[in-house]
Scaffold this active site. Sequence first.
Site, PDB file in Angstrom:
ATOM      1  N   ARG A 122      10.546  -6.275  21.315  1.00 57.43           N
ATOM      2  CA  ARG A 122      11.885  -6.692  21.769  1.00 57.43           C
ATOM      3  C   ARG A 122      12.503  -5.601  22.642  1.00 57.43           C
ATOM      4  O   ARG A 122      13.386  -5.870  23.447  1.00 57.43           O
ATOM      5  CB  ARG A 122      12.777  -7.008  20.561  1.00 57.43           C
ATOM      6  CG  ARG A 122      14.208  -7.356  20.908  1.00 57.43           C
ATOM      7  CD  ARG A 122      14.857  -8.262  19.875  1.00 57.43           C
ATOM      8  NE  ARG A 122      14.730  -7.778  18.518  1.00 57.43           N
ATOM      9  CZ  ARG A 122      15.444  -6.760  17.990  1.00 57.43           C
ATOM     10  NH1 ARG A 122      16.333  -6.137  18.715  1.00 57.43           N
ATOM     11  NH2 ARG A 122      15.261  -6.389  16.750  1.00 57.43           N
ATOM     12  N   TYR A 137      24.417 -20.907  42.237  1.00 60.56           N
ATOM     13  CA  TYR A 137      23.555 -21.735  41.390  1.00 60.56           C
ATOM     14  C   TYR A 137      24.408 -22.303  40.241  1.00 60.56           C
ATOM     15  O   TYR A 137      25.209 -21.574  39.641  1.00 60.56           O
ATOM     16  CB  TYR A 137      22.398 -20.880  40.851  1.00 60.56           C
ATOM     17  CG  TYR A 137      21.703 -21.480  39.674  1.00 60.56           C
ATOM     18  CD1 TYR A 137      21.093 -22.731  39.772  1.00 60.56           C
ATOM     19  CD2 TYR A 137      21.668 -20.824  38.444  1.00 60.56           C
ATOM     20  CE1 TYR A 137      20.459 -23.304  38.673  1.00 60.56           C
ATOM     21  CE2 TYR A 137      21.037 -21.385  37.354  1.00 60.56           C
ATOM     22  CZ  TYR A 137      20.439 -22.631  37.471  1.00 60.56           C
ATOM     23  OH  TYR A 137      19.824 -23.195  36.392  1.00 60.56           O
ATOM     24  N   ASP A 159      22.107 -11.874  42.999  1.00 56.89           N
ATOM     25  CA  ASP A 159      20.971 -12.737  42.650  1.00 56.89           C
ATOM     26  C   ASP A 159      20.108 -12.887  43.902  1.00 56.89           C
ATOM     27  O   ASP A 159      20.522 -13.486  44.894  1.00 56.89           O
ATOM     28  CB  ASP A 159      21.498 -14.100  42.168  1.00 56.89           C
ATOM     29  CG  ASP A 159      20.372 -15.011  41.677  1.00 56.89           C
ATOM     30  OD1 ASP A 159      19.246 -14.903  42.196  1.00 56.89           O
ATOM     31  OD2 ASP A 159      20.636 -15.843  40.796  1.00 56.89           O
ATOM     32  N   LYS A 213      10.861 -18.620  39.685  1.00 57.68           N
ATOM     33  CA  LYS A 213      10.743 -19.200  41.034  1.00 57.68           C
ATOM     34  C   LYS A 213       9.643 -18.477  41.831  1.00 57.68           C
ATOM     35  O   LYS A 213       8.502 -18.492  41.442  1.00 57.68           O
ATOM     36  CB  LYS A 213      12.096 -19.135  41.742  1.00 57.68           C
ATOM     37  CG  LYS A 213      13.294 -19.495  40.868  1.00 57.68           C
ATOM     38  CD  LYS A 213      13.240 -20.908  40.345  1.00 57.68           C
ATOM     39  CE  LYS A 213      14.550 -21.239  39.651  1.00 57.68           C
ATOM     40  NZ  LYS A 213      14.454 -22.087  38.504  1.00 57.68           N
TER      41      LYS A 213
HETATM   42  N1  PLP Z   1      19.397 -17.964  39.877  1.00 55.60           N
HETATM   43  C1  PLP Z   1      19.079 -18.940  40.740  1.00 55.60           C
HETATM   44  C2  PLP Z   1      19.417 -18.765  42.191  1.00 55.60           C
HETATM   45  C3  PLP Z   1      18.437 -20.111  40.305  1.00 55.60           C
HETATM   46  O1  PLP Z   1      18.121 -21.063  41.196  1.00 55.60           O
HETATM   47  C4  PLP Z   1      18.136 -20.243  38.929  1.00 55.60           C
HETATM   48  C5  PLP Z   1      17.475 -21.454  38.404  1.00 55.60           C
HETATM   49  O2  PLP Z   1      17.301 -22.432  39.103  1.00 55.60           O
HETATM   50  C6  PLP Z   1      18.503 -19.214  38.058  1.00 55.60           C
HETATM   51  C7  PLP Z   1      19.114 -18.091  38.563  1.00 55.60           C
HETATM   52  C8  PLP Z   1      18.224 -19.322  36.578  1.00 55.60           C
HETATM   53  O3  PLP Z   1      16.892 -19.040  36.327  1.00 55.60           O
HETATM   54  P1  PLP Z   1      16.066 -19.582  35.054  1.00 55.60           P
HETATM   55  O4  PLP Z   1      15.967 -21.062  35.212  1.00 55.60           O
HETATM   56  O5  PLP Z   1      14.773 -18.854  35.133  1.00 55.60           O
HETATM   57  O6  PLP Z   1      16.858 -19.219  33.851  1.00 55.60           O
END
Ligand code: PLP
Length: 390
Positions: A57, A110, A182, A207
């Site tokens: 962890r 997002y 992000d 992704k």
């Molecule tokens: N940030 C972006 C730009 C995303 O498109 C996504 C998910 O689609 C996330 C964060 C969240 O990621 P996760 O689905 O791996 O939790």
Amino acid sequence: MSDFRPETRAVHLPQPPVEGSRPIGMPIYQSAGFAFDDPELMGVAMTRPDDAFVYGRDTNPTVRALELAVSGLEGGAAALAAASGMGAINTVLLALLKPGDHLIAQRSLYGGTATMLNDLAGRFGIAVTHVPENDPAALRAAVRPETRLVYLETISNPMGLVADLPAMCATARELGVLSVVDNTFATPVLCRPLEHGADVVVHSATKYLSGHGDVIGGIAVFADPDLYGKVWHFATELGAAAAPFTAWLTLRGIQTLPLRMERHCANADLLARRIAEHPAVSAVHWPGLPAHPSYELAAKLLPAFGGVFSFELAGGRAAGEAFMRSVRLARIAPSLGGVETRVMQPATTSHRFLGPEDLARHGVSEGMVRVAVGIEHPEDLWADVAQALG
Ligand code: PLP
């Protein structure tokens, strides 16, 4: 061990010696904990995340290999892998914010992040103000004495808005506020936000980083080792750590990331341009098109414009659904960044928890279709899209 009984030997399994040669690929250390020759060494290791390994962890060698890889690509001091992109984002925000704090986020994000920010406001008393992603004056005007953090997306999901990272991160720094970016859509191949002054970069490794649609993972990269240490301590309490196999799959994906990104971006370029010319299409949102509001900034900041675009059909939601039912090659599926092309409607998937007002702020219409372009042959993709539009 040969002098023990089978019941004991089955538990204490022998391990092959590894001296003299070593694996080319990173091994999967599928172990929850690590044994020590000396109890004192274990106590010391517990306090040092980047030294010996103690408990999964806290960290793990395979997970650490992923952290080193992404930290290196992003130009960071250290990284922290998490069980998902949302796990990474929540770890960072919950570690750095407390009730009464104020956060400034870009207005279009997002949907999962936007919903989480609404929750922070409602449940933890953390106020959130939204500003445009490219307006340092608005950022300056929104700042309060209790502002702790600015939250941006390099390329926003699903509008493709490009954040003015140099201006926004410099303003945040000048105001004494941390910036978190992000970088999921851009990946370190297109942009390294820390080089533009960001303090923390977060990714959904689900992704492009992993790239094959077989992983749920996330990672946060830090410019400052002390900030990393603070978040790492909180992460060990939160327990959203990445699993070794997830880390291993992501590492394997990263080895082809630059090649895949080249193809994702080139395919998106061809499709977005051709779709924009189709008479049934009323708008295409992709920062590589001169009509997109981020085009000039994107051309300055990025070597290519990313592999995701969204578009709107004159017939609205019904036309969008008819389009998705008609594609044969592209999959109707959530997520993005995999090798295969996917289509979906943000209003009913990634942004489904947002009400009409929030959707309007994000620029997401009911009929909008998002295309996460894969690495197939571009003319096969165009043939599929063209017949579906027809
Ligand atoms: N940030 C972006 C730009 C995303 O498109 C996504 C998910 O689609 C996330 C964060 C969240 O990621 P996760 O689905 O791996 O939790």
